[in-house]
Write an enzyme that holds these catalytic residues in place. Sequence first.
Site, PDB file in Angstrom:
ATOM      1  N   ARG A  41       0.826  -1.221   0.000  1.00  0.00           N
ATOM      2  CA  ARG A  41       0.000   0.000   0.000  1.00  0.00           C
ATOM      3  C   ARG A  41       0.861   1.273   0.000  1.00  0.00           C
ATOM      4  O   ARG A  41       0.434   2.313  -0.493  1.00  0.00           O
ATOM      5  CB  ARG A  41      -0.954  -0.005   1.202  1.00  0.00           C
ATOM      6  N   ILE A  67      -7.388   7.698  -1.011  1.00  0.00           N
ATOM      7  CA  ILE A  67      -7.216   6.238  -1.037  1.00  0.00           C
ATOM      8  C   ILE A  67      -8.037   5.728   0.138  1.00  0.00           C
ATOM      9  O   ILE A  67      -7.899   6.217   1.263  1.00  0.00           O
ATOM     10  CB  ILE A  67      -5.719   5.832  -0.939  1.00  0.00           C
ATOM     11  N   SER A  68      -8.939   4.802  -0.120  1.00  0.00           N
ATOM     12  CA  SER A  68      -9.899   4.365   0.890  1.00  0.00           C
ATOM     13  C   SER A  68      -9.218   3.699   2.079  1.00  0.00           C
ATOM     14  O   SER A  68      -8.125   3.130   1.969  1.00  0.00           O
ATOM     15  CB  SER A  68     -10.905   3.387   0.287  1.00  0.00           C
ATOM     16  N   GLN A  69      -9.893   3.767   3.205  1.00  0.00           N
ATOM     17  CA  GLN A  69      -9.488   3.050   4.421  1.00  0.00           C
ATOM     18  C   GLN A  69      -9.341   1.562   4.085  1.00  0.00           C
ATOM     19  O   GLN A  69     -10.198   0.991   3.403  1.00  0.00           O
ATOM     20  CB  GLN A  69     -10.571   3.261   5.474  1.00  0.00           C
ATOM     21  N   PRO A  70      -8.263   0.905   4.519  1.00  0.00           N
ATOM     22  CA  PRO A  70      -8.079  -0.514   4.216  1.00  0.00           C
ATOM     23  C   PRO A  70      -9.284  -1.384   4.585  1.00  0.00           C
ATOM     24  O   PRO A  70      -9.614  -2.323   3.856  1.00  0.00           O
ATOM     25  CB  PRO A  70      -6.833  -0.884   5.026  1.00  0.00           C
TER      26      PRO A  70
END
Length: 220
Positions: A41, A67-70
């Site tokens: 990431r 970038i989205s939260q994992p």
Amino acid sequence: MDFKKFDTPEYEHKRRKLVEILKDEGIKSQKVLNAILKVPRHMFVPQEYLSLSYENEALPIGYGQTISQPYIVALMTEALNLQGNEKVLEIGTGSGYQTAILAELALEIYTVERIKELLEEAKKRLRVLGYNNVYFKLGDGTLGWEEFAPYDRIIVTAASYDIPEPLKEQLKDGGIMVIPIGGRDFQYLYRITKKGDNFYRENLGGVRFVPLKGEYGWKD
């Protein structure tokens, strides 16, 4: 893909800790967790946020996008129920991180992004990392990518007030779409299953995404 030259033991350790957090949050698919564990990431976040690469939070990537939260990446991917032979349409390439996770788990990924700079940066990252099952298009994501339809799965990584009509048409009968639906500031994440002319919704919980813009989305 072998990512060793892009990785360090420290980053790998942080990914292992992240996977444990995702398990605690309720992610059950081992395939999804393995993909999160594998994909670097830190390659997808801006330099100034490098130290936060493996925190369970969304991060800015420029141009008003994130970038989205994992956890959200894992939740959406898990909801797609990928078996490995699917053709997937992704609306909103963004950094390319979600794209990479999908590329680990499906046969072909067709990804559409409206911001040229983001698309070019994502394309470079994914090519450097060796993904050759991803196809890129610059354009209005609310229109989908009709040329290669129908798709077994569709994932929308921006918030819509309803399901864009072209995406309904481009989803294969029996296919699954995962999409956040609601207002500009708060949405619910839905898994949509298409059966004939019917679209069955399953609510996966509250989320906050940037707005989906385009002909069948929010206007500027």
